[in-house]
Design a protein around this motif. Structure first.
Motif, mmCIF file in Angstrom:
data_model
loop_
_atom_site.group_PDB
_atom_site.id
_atom_site.type_symbol
_atom_site.label_atom_id
_atom_site.label_comp_id
_atom_site.label_asym_id
_atom_site.label_seq_id
_atom_site.Cartn_x
_atom_site.Cartn_y
_atom_site.Cartn_z
ATOM 1 N N LEU A 161 90.736 -116.782 25.118
ATOM 2 C CA LEU A 161 89.517 -115.983 25.069
ATOM 3 C C LEU A 161 88.695 -116.167 26.340
ATOM 4 C CD1 LEU A 161 89.974 -117.593 22.087
ATOM 5 C CD2 LEU A 161 88.292 -115.880 21.425
ATOM 6 N N ASP A 209 83.386 -105.423 20.401
ATOM 7 C CA ASP A 209 83.990 -106.744 20.245
ATOM 8 C C ASP A 209 84.827 -106.835 18.973
ATOM 9 O OD1 ASP A 209 84.618 -109.390 20.664
ATOM 10 O OD2 ASP A 209 82.737 -110.160 19.895
ATOM 11 N N THR A 256 88.900 -107.221 19.453
ATOM 12 C CA THR A 256 89.498 -108.470 18.979
ATOM 13 C C THR A 256 90.590 -108.198 17.959
ATOM 14 O OG1 THR A 256 87.420 -109.652 19.333
ATOM 15 C CG2 THR A 256 89.023 -110.684 17.870
ATOM 16 N N THR A 275 93.598 -106.796 19.759
ATOM 17 C CA THR A 275 94.278 -107.811 20.551
ATOM 18 C C THR A 275 95.095 -108.744 19.672
ATOM 19 O OG1 THR A 275 92.587 -107.767 22.281
ATOM 20 C CG2 THR A 275 93.942 -109.744 22.129
ATOM 21 N N LEU A 297 89.508 -115.308 14.263
ATOM 22 C CA LEU A 297 88.306 -114.494 14.424
ATOM 23 C C LEU A 297 87.058 -115.366 14.544
ATOM 24 C CD1 LEU A 297 89.223 -111.736 11.833
ATOM 25 C CD2 LEU A 297 89.146 -111.468 14.311
ATOM 26 N N ASP A 353 86.469 -116.607 18.186
ATOM 27 C CA ASP A 353 85.781 -115.768 19.172
ATOM 28 C C ASP A 353 84.316 -115.555 18.797
ATOM 29 O OD1 ASP A 353 85.014 -113.052 18.323
ATOM 30 O OD2 ASP A 353 87.111 -112.597 18.115
ATOM 31 N N THR A 382 85.653 -112.751 23.996
ATOM 32 C CA THR A 382 86.576 -112.104 23.065
ATOM 33 C C THR A 382 88.016 -112.469 23.394
ATOM 34 O OG1 THR A 382 87.185 -109.952 22.105
ATOM 35 C CG2 THR A 382 86.806 -110.012 24.474
ATOM 36 N N SER A 383 88.929 -112.203 22.465
ATOM 37 C CA SER A 383 90.354 -112.480 22.687
ATOM 38 C C SER A 383 90.903 -111.537 23.753
ATOM 39 C CB SER A 383 91.132 -112.285 21.378
ATOM 40 O OG SER A 383 90.641 -113.139 20.372
#
Length: 463
Positions: free
Chosen positions: A74, A278, A282, A285, A309, A312, A328-329
């Protein structure tokens, strides 16, 4: 290592995981150079942003490594940082707010807290696991195309087709081929061939070797006078080991402004925009990385997704406290997965490198985007193969929904937009084909969120 990360259970080993972690770090290392450049446009100190970016990335990635045990790294999200610097801050300044970037950081902190709450109640976890299989495959393939175009654009292989005719900016096509005689383009294309050749001969670390080889070729090109860009050789002039961290402590650490009552509505819109991008970036991703690494279970669900989750969400809160945009990832995590990374040891390796990048930033900043482009392009190739797993002959909602997700990601240049239109299409087609009972409640919630988002876009609120 075995006890913590369960390496044998995941079919991997320490060497593979470390190589994967290094590969992921190098593929996304550009954020440590790009983020300070973007956020400094908002009036923030670039050295402080550099440290905040590195520390928040390491913190969030360590949580991912030990709490979720996934090879996902991240950092401050691209797109979200541009929205912060070029949309939110100018809008706040126009309203007469004298400290706009502090207010924007406050919005990010609030967003992170909301994400923590949503993660506790498993809203985000359910969303990831209840996305239909065809949409998951489409999202994965779409991400592949997206990171491919990111890599090609970064190297100059493709550019915007725009020119000034003396009166206005004109364009005949959306994109065009870059200067194929320029050093960055040639080196990026050579790098792709190097990675492909090494991959064919099953050379371990082929993507990492390709990045380093392309960088070395770039240095040679620069010494010969062909490459005219910024120096590719690390520059330690005026070097200070703790300079960036000291700047962060004095310039951006905990610089919040909670006195936004008089601008409550606009503040809420800003929080929602950060939240929206976001949330679904996420989700997309994680789905893409899970598909690439075969991390989904027999039900097509991602185990421990709630922990991923939460990682992040906590990273976003810390990033705001340190002085950087939403954490974020990263889709570049797929580069490490492609090298065999399957556990949190991959993430741990990348996290350590983020910390090491602080005192070694002259070396880190020397790696150019054209050297990481081959990794992004090749992983894009590996991810788009998920198209072959899609079912195009049964349910029209699954077929068109997945296809829409694929095409909107690269063409709209947004993972979140691809997910949005993919899910909207899927739900609408389920309704019109009389299969409304097949729509899971969580998909109705996602549909409602996207419908609201469409309204905000129509009203001129961009992300």
């Amino acid at each position: 290592m075995e006890k913590i990360f369960k390496l044998k259970e995941n079919g991997t080993n320490v060497k593979t995981e470390i190589i994967a972690g290094i590969t992921t770090f190098l593929a996304m290392a550009y954020i440590l150079a790009v983020n300070p450049s973007i956020l400094s446009a908002a009036g923030m100190d670039p050295n402080a942003i550099f440290a905040a970016t590195a520390v928040s990335a390491a913190f969030a990635t360590l949580i991912m490594a030990f709490y979720a045990n996934y090879p996902v790294v991240l950092a401050s999200g691209m797109g979200l940082n541009a929205y912060f610097a070029y949309t939110v801050v100018p809008q706040l300044a126009e309203q007469g707010i004298t400290n706009p970037w502090q207010v924007a950081l406050t919005a990010i902190l609030v967003e992170g807290i909301i994400f923590i709450i949503l993660s506790i109640f498993k809203f985000r976890e359910t969303l990831v696991n209840k996305v239909p299989q065809n949409l998951k495959y489409g999202i994965s393939a779409g991400i592949g195309l997206f990171i491919t175009i990111v890599g090609l654009k970064g190297a100059g292989v493709i550019t915007t087709d725009a020119y000034y005719d003396g009166k206005a900016v004109q364009s005949s096509t959306l994109v065009k081929l870059g200067d194929v005689g320029s050093a960055p383009v040639v080196l990026a294309l050579v790098g792709i061939l190097i990675v492909a050749t090494l991959w064919h001969y099953r050379v371990k670390g082929s993507i990492l070797i390709g990045i380093l080889a392309t960088w070395v070729l770039g240095i040679i090109a620069q010494l010969c006078g062909w490459y005219q860009g910024a120096s590719l050789i690390p520059d330690f002039a005026n070097y200070s080991v703790f300079g960036p961290v000291q700047n962060m402590a004095t310039e951006t650490f905990f610089k919040f402004d909670f006195g936004v009552a008089q601008h409550a509505l606009n503040f809420a819109v800003i929080v929602f925009a950060f939240l929206f991008v976001d949330l679904f970036d996420t989700v997309g991703t994680l789905i893409g990385v899970a598909q690439e690494g075969n991390l989904l279970n027999e039900k097509g669900e991602l185990p421990r997704v709630g922990r991923a989750l939460m990682s992040d969400a906590l990273g976003t809160c810390l990033g705001a406290c340190l002085g950087t945009s939403t954490v974020t990832s990263y889709v570049e995590s797929t580069t490490g997965v492609a090298e065999g990374g399957r556990t949190g040891l991959t993430a741990l390796t990348s996290a350590i490198l983020f910390i090491l990048a602080i005192p070694l930033y002259p070396i880190f900043l020397a790696i150019p985007s054209f050297a990481t482009a081959p990794a992004l392009v090749f992983v894009g190739l590996l991810m788009i193969k998920n198209v072959t797993k899609m079912d195009f002959d049964s349910d029209i909602a699954d077929t068109v929904g997945g296809f829409v997700a694929i095409i909107f990601m690269p063409f709209a240049y947004s993972i979140a937009t691809g997910i949005m239109f993919g899910i909207l299409t899927w739900v609408i087609l389920k309704i019109v084909t009389g299969k409304i009972k097949e729509i899971h409640p969580i998909m109705w919630v996602a549909f409602a969120l996207f419908a609201v988002r469409i309204v905000t876009l129509i009203c001129g609120v961009s992300s």
